[in-house]
Design an enzyme around this catalytic site. Sequence first.
Site, short mmCIF file in Angstrom:
data_model
loop_
_atom_site.label_atom_id
_atom_site.label_comp_id
_atom_site.label_asym_id
_atom_site.label_seq_id
_atom_site.Cartn_x
_atom_site.Cartn_y
_atom_site.Cartn_z
CG ASP A 105 121.77 95.81 7.20
OD1 ASP A 105 122.90 95.32 7.65
OD2 ASP A 105 120.78 95.02 7.51
CB VAL A 155 119.71 99.78 16.36
CG1 VAL A 155 121.12 99.17 16.79
CG2 VAL A 155 119.70 100.14 14.88
P1 5GP Z 1 119.59 97.35 3.34
O1 5GP Z 1 118.92 97.33 1.96
O2 5GP Z 1 120.99 98.37 3.32
O3 5GP Z 1 120.08 96.19 3.74
O4 5GP Z 1 118.77 97.71 4.51
C1 5GP Z 1 117.97 98.88 4.77
C2 5GP Z 1 117.00 98.95 5.47
O5 5GP Z 1 116.95 97.85 6.27
C3 5GP Z 1 116.94 100.01 6.34
O6 5GP Z 1 116.22 101.08 5.80
C4 5GP Z 1 116.12 99.47 7.54
O7 5GP Z 1 114.74 99.71 7.16
C5 5GP Z 1 116.37 98.02 7.61
N1 5GP Z 1 117.18 97.84 8.71
C6 5GP Z 1 118.42 97.34 8.44
N2 5GP Z 1 119.15 97.18 9.82
C7 5GP Z 1 118.44 97.47 10.31
C8 5GP Z 1 118.32 97.45 12.12
O8 5GP Z 1 119.28 97.31 12.85
N3 5GP Z 1 117.15 97.93 12.74
C9 5GP Z 1 116.02 98.22 12.12
N4 5GP Z 1 115.09 98.64 12.49
N5 5GP Z 1 115.92 98.29 10.72
C10 5GP Z 1 117.19 97.84 10.09
#
Ligand code: 5GP
Length: 177
Positions: A105, A155
């Site tokens: 994300d 999602v």
């Molecule tokens: P990042 O560190 O890349 O911002 O986020 C990673 C983590 O955020 C992912 O492993 C996930 O657990 C959570 N996450 C990010 N976007 C979503 C989403 O749309 N849905 C869900 N359920 N978790 C998300």
Amino acid sequence: MRQQNKYNQKVLISQEQIQESVHAMGERIAADYGDDPLTIIGCLKGSFIFMADLVRAIPRPLHIDFIEVSSYGNELSSSGNVRIVKDFKHPVQDSHVLIVEDIVDTGLTFDFLFEHIRLKKPTSLEIAALLVRSTVDLKKRPVKYHGFTIGEEYVVGYGLDAAGLYRNLNHVAVFEQ
Ligand code: 5GP
């Protein structure tokens, strides 16, 4: 026509699309690593279903471990901090390592995992993610294997949750509050 699941959520990626993509990814990984030692580290909790399907799509011996990190809590936006809840145990010094994430994300988890595992001196280190947001700069954060690119929708399903729920859906759906 919009496909909805039984919770009236829009189905974004169907079970069939996921299975096809995961199978192709597994074949690619097997071909890329040949017979070299390979350790796959799944990032909990969101990757658990993807991980289970992916490792079974890689027709070769593998070491499998898990790391659990936390960044989101129960709210739907990133806290900006990543911390280890449970570290992986398998020694990776003489092994290729592939990290498995549910979704990249903001990329903060990617950065954290990459740095944390890089310090253990694996032979190589790459990331496989089921989902990558279109906003992720893949030059800065090269996700070597990814299934689907999605927009800004939150999602659920296929391992991903909203406040702990919906992980057990066999597809990816858009969650709306
Ligand atoms: P990042 O560190 O890349 O911002 O986020 C990673 C983590 O955020 C992912 O492993 C996930 O657990 C959570 N996450 C990010 N976007 C979503 C989403 O749309 N849905 C869900 N359920 N978790 C998300």
